[in-house]
Write an enzyme that holds these catalytic residues in place. Structure first.
Site, PDB file in Angstrom:
ATOM      1  N   ASN A 116     -33.892  25.816 -37.018  1.00 39.08           N
ATOM      2  CA  ASN A 116     -33.725  27.097 -36.393  1.00 39.08           C
ATOM      3  C   ASN A 116     -34.026  27.942 -37.688  1.00 39.08           C
ATOM      4  OD1 ASN A 116     -32.541  29.481 -35.734  1.00 39.08           O
ATOM      5  ND2 ASN A 116     -30.462  29.039 -36.943  1.00 39.08           N
ATOM      6  N   GLY A 117     -35.008  28.894 -37.189  1.00 38.80           N
ATOM      7  CA  GLY A 117     -35.937  29.853 -38.076  1.00 38.80           C
ATOM      8  C   GLY A 117     -37.114  29.944 -37.725  1.00 38.80           C
ATOM      9  N   GLU A 152     -29.989  45.260 -20.468  1.00 36.45           N
ATOM     10  CA  GLU A 152     -29.913  43.930 -21.195  1.00 36.45           C
ATOM     11  C   GLU A 152     -29.404  42.863 -19.974  1.00 36.45           C
ATOM     12  OE1 GLU A 152     -27.863  42.901 -24.628  1.00 36.45           O
ATOM     13  OE2 GLU A 152     -26.443  44.453 -24.478  1.00 36.45           O
ATOM     14  N   ARG A 178     -26.774  30.939 -28.422  1.00 38.33           N
ATOM     15  CA  ARG A 178     -28.024  31.358 -29.479  1.00 38.33           C
ATOM     16  C   ARG A 178     -29.422  31.125 -29.093  1.00 38.33           C
ATOM     17  NH1 ARG A 178     -25.780  30.893 -34.657  1.00 38.33           N
ATOM     18  NH2 ARG A 178     -27.943  30.673 -35.562  1.00 38.33           N
ATOM     19  N   LYS A 234     -27.685  35.717 -28.686  1.00 33.32           N
ATOM     20  CA  LYS A 234     -26.748  36.311 -29.402  1.00 33.32           C
ATOM     21  C   LYS A 234     -26.914  36.631 -30.909  1.00 33.32           C
ATOM     22  CE  LYS A 234     -22.240  37.568 -29.119  1.00 33.32           C
ATOM     23  NZ  LYS A 234     -22.568  39.043 -28.554  1.00 33.32           N
ATOM     24  N   LYS A 252     -26.396  48.263 -22.509  1.00 32.73           N
ATOM     25  CA  LYS A 252     -25.604  47.211 -21.777  1.00 32.73           C
ATOM     26  C   LYS A 252     -26.365  47.096 -20.600  1.00 32.73           C
ATOM     27  CE  LYS A 252     -24.054  45.831 -24.338  1.00 32.73           C
ATOM     28  NZ  LYS A 252     -23.690  46.008 -25.555  1.00 32.73           N
ATOM     29  N   GLU A 287     -25.480  53.122 -25.712  1.00 32.04           N
ATOM     30  CA  GLU A 287     -24.726  52.006 -25.620  1.00 32.04           C
ATOM     31  C   GLU A 287     -24.491  51.568 -24.170  1.00 32.04           C
ATOM     32  OE1 GLU A 287     -24.482  49.286 -27.317  1.00 32.04           O
ATOM     33  OE2 GLU A 287     -22.833  48.176 -26.557  1.00 32.04           O
ATOM     34  N   HIS A 295     -36.768  69.344 -22.220  1.00 32.06           N
ATOM     35  CA  HIS A 295     -37.852  69.069 -23.248  1.00 32.06           C
ATOM     36  C   HIS A 295     -38.579  67.579 -22.826  1.00 32.06           C
ATOM     37  CE1 HIS A 295     -36.341  72.150 -25.818  1.00 32.06           C
ATOM     38  NE2 HIS A 295     -35.154  71.630 -25.760  1.00 32.06           N
ATOM     39  N   TRP A 338     -34.137  29.309 -28.479  1.00 32.20           N
ATOM     40  CA  TRP A 338     -34.866  30.467 -28.221  1.00 32.20           C
ATOM     41  C   TRP A 338     -36.348  30.425 -28.678  1.00 32.20           C
ATOM     42  CZ3 TRP A 338     -36.545  34.773 -30.541  1.00 32.20           C
ATOM     43  CH2 TRP A 338     -36.350  36.146 -29.948  1.00 32.20           C
ATOM     44  N   CYS A 392     -31.661  29.808 -31.383  1.00 31.22           N
ATOM     45  CA  CYS A 392     -31.536  28.354 -31.792  1.00 31.22           C
ATOM     46  C   CYS A 392     -30.271  28.093 -32.347  1.00 31.22           C
ATOM     47  CB  CYS A 392     -32.638  27.850 -32.582  1.00 31.22           C
ATOM     48  SG  CYS A 392     -34.428  28.313 -32.003  1.00 31.22           S
TER      49      CYS A 392
HETATM   50  C1  F6R Z   1     -26.512  43.995 -27.415  1.00 36.27           C
HETATM   51  C2  F6R Z   1     -26.552  42.997 -28.646  1.00 36.27           C
HETATM   52  C3  F6R Z   1     -27.305  43.283 -29.663  1.00 36.27           C
HETATM   53  C4  F6R Z   1     -26.757  43.124 -31.081  1.00 36.27           C
HETATM   54  C5  F6R Z   1     -27.685  42.999 -32.340  1.00 36.27           C
HETATM   55  C6  F6R Z   1     -27.364  42.883 -33.622  1.00 36.27           C
HETATM   56  O1  F6R Z   1     -25.609  43.856 -26.456  1.00 36.27           O
HETATM   57  O2  F6R Z   1     -25.525  42.284 -28.786  1.00 36.27           O
HETATM   58  O3  F6R Z   1     -28.141  44.630 -29.649  1.00 36.27           O
HETATM   59  O4  F6R Z   1     -25.832  44.117 -31.328  1.00 36.27           O
HETATM   60  O5  F6R Z   1     -28.701  41.990 -31.745  1.00 36.27           O
HETATM   61  O6  F6R Z   1     -26.275  41.940 -33.501  1.00 36.27           O
HETATM   62  P1  F6R Z   1     -25.157  41.666 -34.757  1.00 36.27           P
HETATM   63  O7  F6R Z   1     -24.379  42.685 -34.429  1.00 36.27           O
HETATM   64  O8  F6R Z   1     -25.067  40.339 -34.509  1.00 36.27           O
HETATM   65  O9  F6R Z   1     -26.039  42.005 -36.147  1.00 36.27           O
END
Ligand code: F6R
Length: 610
Positions: free
Chosen positions: A100-101, A490, A27, A605, A487, A483, A506, A75, A2
């Site tokens: 927000n929260g 997501e 956000r 994000k 990527k 990673e 295994h 969000w 949010c």
């Molecule tokens: C994936 C991604 C998330 C963040 C996670 C932590 O691409 O961006 O997995 O890495 O939400 O976020 P931060 O780094 O802001 O604590």
């Protein structure tokens, strides 16, 4: 999680609010809304399902003239994404609020308020807050006092923006557990979840502290701290350019951010090394003294940042010779753990506002960790403010929800940390000089790998119709495989998992068939022969292999095996080098699938809620 914006000005604020929301959309983007106070004391509220662009269209068709207003991009946590759950929420057409929260005791408050005659129009946890404030206003309290009194009844996390239809002279804001800044203008003031939202209107900011409540007028602001004391908070000038968060000629922010990595690395290294040494003050003035004492390192983070931490564990033990444990923050914070003696506690976060990481840091401090260090990309974030030592990555604003350049600079920071600690343990001066040279070579190496973009765009076609993908790596390439899988899943919504290649037999080998592409990360290192045997196991079962390998790796392109060649570098920087093609692969698969690359479904994000 949010985004909120608010403005009190001498000019109509709707355009400022909408631009602020557009900049905060990373956000959350389930729904958006705004409310402005029109002449005559009427609250004019517009809310739409979906993205801010739809809200803008709606407002364009129905212009708003008010000079006081609040806005929100959501969000969803409590209540589905729907117009009736979108913010701002109103109470009796008098009080309007954005939040927000998460309000943890919303069920109890809701029951009480329903019994007292309030009619609820949403399923959100937020609506109890606006009714609580309204009740205080009806008791005759001024808005600031009404918010203060209502806040005493709330449990949980919030950043709030509130207006009262009968008071055109005030905008009230409160911060408890969710970020909020005040933008200082001339004859106008603003609030927002981050500075980027307000850069078109000001570069002067006040960062609210936990528990602060602020009253904004056109001419000034007054702030009370958690104890109710009137306080002065410093006004800071931001040097971030107003277009720092613009997409430019790139089709997506994610692609722009992938291509910005050489620069982000160079910026992060700037001023941190001299000659063949990492500067002692890189992690703060007292860092060297503290690092000399430490006997182990604990690193906690979430998501992509957690993957960076996993790479660091290999470096910390192999290069620095210091025991290192790594854990996801959401697990760490609820676990009874033993605090090692003379241990450094490190958090890694792009945003510095991730609720679980922040809670883990507070836990670690309370349980007696010697020293805490935050590796973070946002200077005034909560994590930075609450840690003893800070290393700021200079990735610049990262807007794409999938983290790319922030991850890259976290790896750079962690290699610098390995040196800064290692020199008091296993790393000698020659080793340090070698690492410094490797770090300096990194921007050029990453630029070389970016030239593979076209090749990977073609490769991506082989993944589009697949439902699953397996990623394999060994050693410090295992977290890179993780990673890569994150990527891909997501942004393309293809189910992807990573395994340490040695684990295949295994269990996961049972999944292999011609519908399961297997991506392997294979630099020329001491584990190559082992990895090659694992790849043979896949081939023998009809699996389709896509191997990212450097030029020295003796591997033939045969039926079922595609090899993508990368420049040969050094084991110590291979994690950075091999990250790039996996980012590009995920990006191109997502583009071909037509997903929303920068704002993938269900995600946001900055994860400021638990
Ligand atoms: C994936 C991604 C998330 C963040 C996670 C932590 O691409 O961006 O997995 O890495 O939400 O976020 P931060 O780094 O802001 O604590």
């Amino acid at each position: 999680m949010c985004g909120i914006v608010g403005a009190i000005a001498q000019r109509p604020v709707a355009a400022i609010l909408l631009e602020g929301l557009r900049r905060l959309e990373y956000r959350g983007y389930d729904s958006a809304g705004l409310a402005v106070l029109e002449e005559g004391g009427r609250l004019n509220r517009v809310r739409t399902l979906g993205k801010v662009a739809r809200l803008s269209e709606e407002v364009a068709a129905n212009p708003l003239k008010g000079t006081l207003g609040i806005a929100h991009t959501r969000w969803a946590t409590h209540g589905e994404p729907a117009t009736h759950n979108a913010h701002p929420h109103l109470s009796h057409e008098r009080c309007a609020l954005v939040h927000n929260g998460i309000i943890e005791n919303h069920e109890t408050l809701r029951r009480e308020q329903i019994a007292a005659g309030h009619v609820f129009t949403s399923e959100t946890d937020t609506e109890v807050v606006v009714h609580a404030i309204h009740d205080e206003l009806e008791q005759g309290h001024a808005l600031i006092e009404a918010v203060r009194l209502a806040a005493t009844r709330l449990r949980g996390a919030y950043a709030l923006g509130v207006i009262d239809a009968r008071d055109p002279e005030h905008l009230v804001a409160a911060r408890q557990g969710s970020p909020l800044v005040i933008g200082v203008g001339f004859g106008e003031h603003f609030i927002a979840s981050d500075v980027f939202a307000l850069l078109p209107v000001t570069n002067r900011f006040i960062f609210l502290e936990e528990g602060d409540i602020a009253e904004l007028t056109r001419e000034g602001t007054r702030i009370w701290d958690r104890d109710g004391q009137l306080v002065e908070r410093p006004v800071k000038t931001s040097s971030v350019a107003v277009d720092a968060a613009e997409r430019g000629a790139y089709r997506h922010f994610m692609l722009k951010e992938i291509f910005e990595q050489p620069q982000a690395i160079a910026d992060t290294l700037q001023g941190r090394m001299a000659g063949d040494r990492v500067l002692p003050e890189t992690f703060g003035n007292q860092a060297s003294e503290l690092f000399q004492r430490i006997r182990s390192v604990t690193i906690v983070a979430c998501g992509t940042s957690y993957h960076a931490a996993l790479v660091a564990r290999y470096w910390m033990e192999a290069v620095a010779g210091v025991p290192c444990q790594v854990e996801v923050a959401s697990e760490y914070r609820y676990r009874r753990h033993v605090v090692p003696e003379q241990a450094l506690f490190v958090t890694i976060s792009q945003s510095g506002e991730t609720a679980d990481t922040l809670a883990a840091l507070r836990q670690a401090k309370a349980s007696g960790y010697d020293t805490t260090l935050a590796i973070c990309n946002v200077p005034e974030s909560s994590l930075v403010r609450e840690s003893d030592l800070v290393f700021l990555t200079h990735a610049g604003p990262e807007i794409g929800v999938a983290s790319t350049k922030a991850f890259m600079t976290q790896l750079v920071a962690l290699l610098l940390l390995t040196v800064a600690i290692g020199r008091f343990h296993r790393l000698d001066a020659a080793g340090e000089a070698r690492l410094v040279a490797l770090l300096r070579s990194l921007p050029a190496r990453i630029t070389e790998v970016l030239a593979l973009d076209g090749v990977i765009a073609v490769l991506a076609e082989q993944f589009v119709d697949k439902h699953h993908t397996l990623f394999l790596g060994r050693g410090e390439q295992y977290p890179i495989a993780m990673e890569g899988a994150l990527k891909l899943k997501e942004i393309s919504y293809i189910h992807a998992e990573a395994y340490p290649a040695g684990e295949l037999k295994h269990g996961p080998l049972a999944l292999i068939d011609d519908q399961m592409p297997v991506v392997a990360v294979a630099p020329n290192n001491g584990l190559l022969e082992k990895l090659k045997s694992n790849l043979e196991e896949v081939r023998a079962r009809g699996g389709q292999l896509f191997v990212f390998a450097d030029f020295q790796v003796p591997l033939e392109e045969v039926e079922g095996v595609t090899v993508i060649r990368l420049p040969e570098t050094d084991e110590l920087i291979d994690p950075m080098v091999f990250t790039v093609p996996l980012q590009l692969l995920a990006y191109h698969v997502a583009v071909l699938k037509g997903t929303d690359v920068d704002q993938p479904r269900n995600l946001a994000k900055s994860v400021t809620v638990e």
